[in-house]
Design an enzyme around this catalytic site. Structure first.
Site, PDB file in Angstrom:
ATOM      1  CB  SER A 106      -7.061  -9.111  -5.166  1.00 10.18           C
ATOM      2  OG  SER A 106      -7.399  -7.848  -5.719  1.00 10.18           O
TER       3      SER A 106
ATOM      4  CG  ASN B  49       4.305  -2.857  -5.226  1.00  8.25           C
ATOM      5  OD1 ASN B  49       4.862  -1.826  -4.838  1.00  8.25           O
ATOM      6  ND2 ASN B  49       3.707  -2.948  -6.405  1.00  8.25           N
TER       7      ASN B  49
ATOM      8  N   GLY C 298      -2.083  -4.259  -1.618  1.00 10.41           N
ATOM      9  CA  GLY C 298      -2.913  -3.830  -0.482  1.00 10.41           C
ATOM     10  C   GLY C 298      -2.628  -4.573   0.816  1.00 10.41           C
TER      11      GLY C 298
ATOM     12  CE  LYS D 208       0.335  -1.806  -6.002  1.00 10.94           C
ATOM     13  NZ  LYS D 208      -0.879  -2.048  -6.774  1.00 10.94           N
TER      14      LYS D 208
ATOM     15  CG  HIS E 280       3.352  -2.676 -10.901  1.00 14.20           C
ATOM     16  ND1 HIS E 280       2.150  -2.054 -11.149  1.00 14.20           N
ATOM     17  CD2 HIS E 280       3.128  -3.558  -9.897  1.00 14.20           C
ATOM     18  CE1 HIS E 280       1.235  -2.557 -10.310  1.00 14.20           C
ATOM     19  NE2 HIS E 280       1.807  -3.469  -9.543  1.00 14.20           N
TER      20      HIS E 280
ATOM     21  CD  GLU F 298       1.546  -7.674  -9.799  1.00 13.10           C
ATOM     22  OE1 GLU F 298       1.387  -7.906  -8.597  1.00 13.10           O
ATOM     23  OE2 GLU F 298       1.796  -6.543 -10.252  1.00 13.10           O
TER      24      GLU F 298
ATOM     25  CD  GLU G 209      -0.246   0.129  -9.609  1.00 17.06           C
ATOM     26  OE1 GLU G 209       0.720   0.464  -8.918  1.00 17.06           O
ATOM     27  OE2 GLU G 209      -1.158  -0.625  -9.184  1.00 17.06           O
TER      28      GLU G 209
ATOM     29  N   GLY H 161      -5.714  -4.593  -7.090  1.00 16.71           N
ATOM     30  CA  GLY H 161      -6.393  -3.602  -6.259  1.00 16.71           C
ATOM     31  C   GLY H 161      -7.899  -3.608  -6.413  1.00 16.71           C
TER      32      GLY H 161
HETATM   33  P1  PGA Z   1      -2.912  -5.739  -4.933  1.00 12.83           P
HETATM   34  O1  PGA Z   1      -1.653  -5.204  -5.794  1.00 12.83           O
HETATM   35  O2  PGA Z   1      -2.409  -6.883  -4.096  1.00 12.83           O
HETATM   36  O3  PGA Z   1      -3.343  -4.553  -4.125  1.00 12.83           O
HETATM   37  O4  PGA Z   1      -3.945  -6.173  -5.932  1.00 12.83           O
HETATM   38  C1  PGA Z   1      -0.732  -6.104  -6.361  1.00 12.83           C
HETATM   39  C2  PGA Z   1       0.318  -5.347  -7.130  1.00 12.83           C
HETATM   40  O5  PGA Z   1      -0.009  -4.371  -7.820  1.00 12.83           O
HETATM   41  O6  PGA Z   1       1.514  -5.697  -7.087  1.00 12.83           O
END
Ligand code: PGA
Length: 259
Positions: free
Chosen positions: A220, A13, A242, A15, A102, A174, A104, A180
């Site tokens: 993460s 992803n 990330g 983002k 998601h 998640e 976010e 993140g």
């Molecule tokens: P991350 O994000 O691997 O940076 O923690 C995962 C995601 O939001 O899909």
């Protein structure tokens, strides 16, 4: 069903990162780093909407074995929805997956479970696989009610969805406190909730269907923990933020997931 019967999915992803040339460069590096994808593993990248066509063509994703996915969709087929993208538009750039729900989008854009339900139905009807995200905030984890919280999201988001094959849906667990932040849930934490999600999926779609639906972990996920995560019986891969922005790290996760 044991985990080995489901194809592991490693999904990136991206983002809101990388401009067009950077996105195409990352895609070509990834294509080069993964001339062969290990058997039993599927790879997906989800660039920003505006880059889907370019990353798919110039970045070489569409002529590789890596799948192309979107990060968002609107459920209406067309009309006065400024800034939105329809299922047919995603089909026209050869998208095969689309992330929905998601945390976010739920938090910053106030998207609800009902929105996810409409998106999931529109995507499945259009032949695009929803990657339906769910996950609890830190205070819910601390209160110990995270299983109920996540299962309620799955139920509300997917109620009434009609599937003829388990390959038409992917769920990604998640935990918000792990996204993140560098704080990964342990593989046992991921297994506990992914298994509970599967029980909820069985209630919605029947046991046989639930046994075939992939349930990913996200938050993460990185080269150092992917093997341990996918070794768990109900964790069928990862949604990676990330670490998906670095071709070497992402490719290494794919290889480790197949080892
Ligand atoms: P991350 O994000 O691997 O940076 O923690 C995962 C995601 O939001 O899909």
């Amino acid at each position: 069903m044991t985990q080995s019967k489901r194809t592991v999915l490693i999904a990136g992803n991206w983002k809101m990162n990388n401009d067009l040339p950077e996105g195409a460069k990352l895609a070509s590096e990834l294509v080069q780093a993964l001339p062969e994808i290990p058997s039993g593993v599927e790879v997906l990248v989800c660039p920003p909407t505006v880059e889907l066509k370019f990353v798919g063509c110039h970045g070489g994703i569409l002529s590789s074995s890596i799948k192309l996915g979107a990060q968002n969709v609107h459920w209406e087929p067309s009309g006065a929805y400024t800034g939105e993208t329809s299922v047919a538009m995603l089909q026209s750039v050869e998208v095969s997956y689309c992330i929905i729900g998601h945390s976010e989008r739920r938090e910053y854009f106030h998207e609800t479970d009902e929105d996810q339900n409409k998106k999931a139905k529109a995507l499945v009807a259009g032949g695009i696989v929803p990657v339906f995200c769910c996950g609890e905030p830190e205070e819910v984890r601390e209160a110990g009610t995270y299983i109920d919280y996540v299962c309620a999201q799955v139920k509300a988001g997917l109620l009434g969805l009609e599937l003829s094959s388990p390959n038409q849906l992917v769920v990604a667990y998640e935990p918000i406190w792990a996204i993140g932040t560098g704080k990964t849930a342990t593989a046992d934490d991921a297994q506990e909730v992914c298994a509970a999600v599967r029980v909820q999926l069985a209630e919605l779609f029947g046991q046989e269907m639930a046994d075939g639906i992939r349930v990913l972990y996200g938050g993460s996920a990185k080269p150092g923990n992917i093997a341990e995560l996918v070794a768990k019986p109900d964790v069928d891969g990862a949604l990676v933020g990330g670490a998906s922005l670095n071709a070497r790290d992402f490719a290494s996760m794919v290889l480790k997931a197949g080892a």
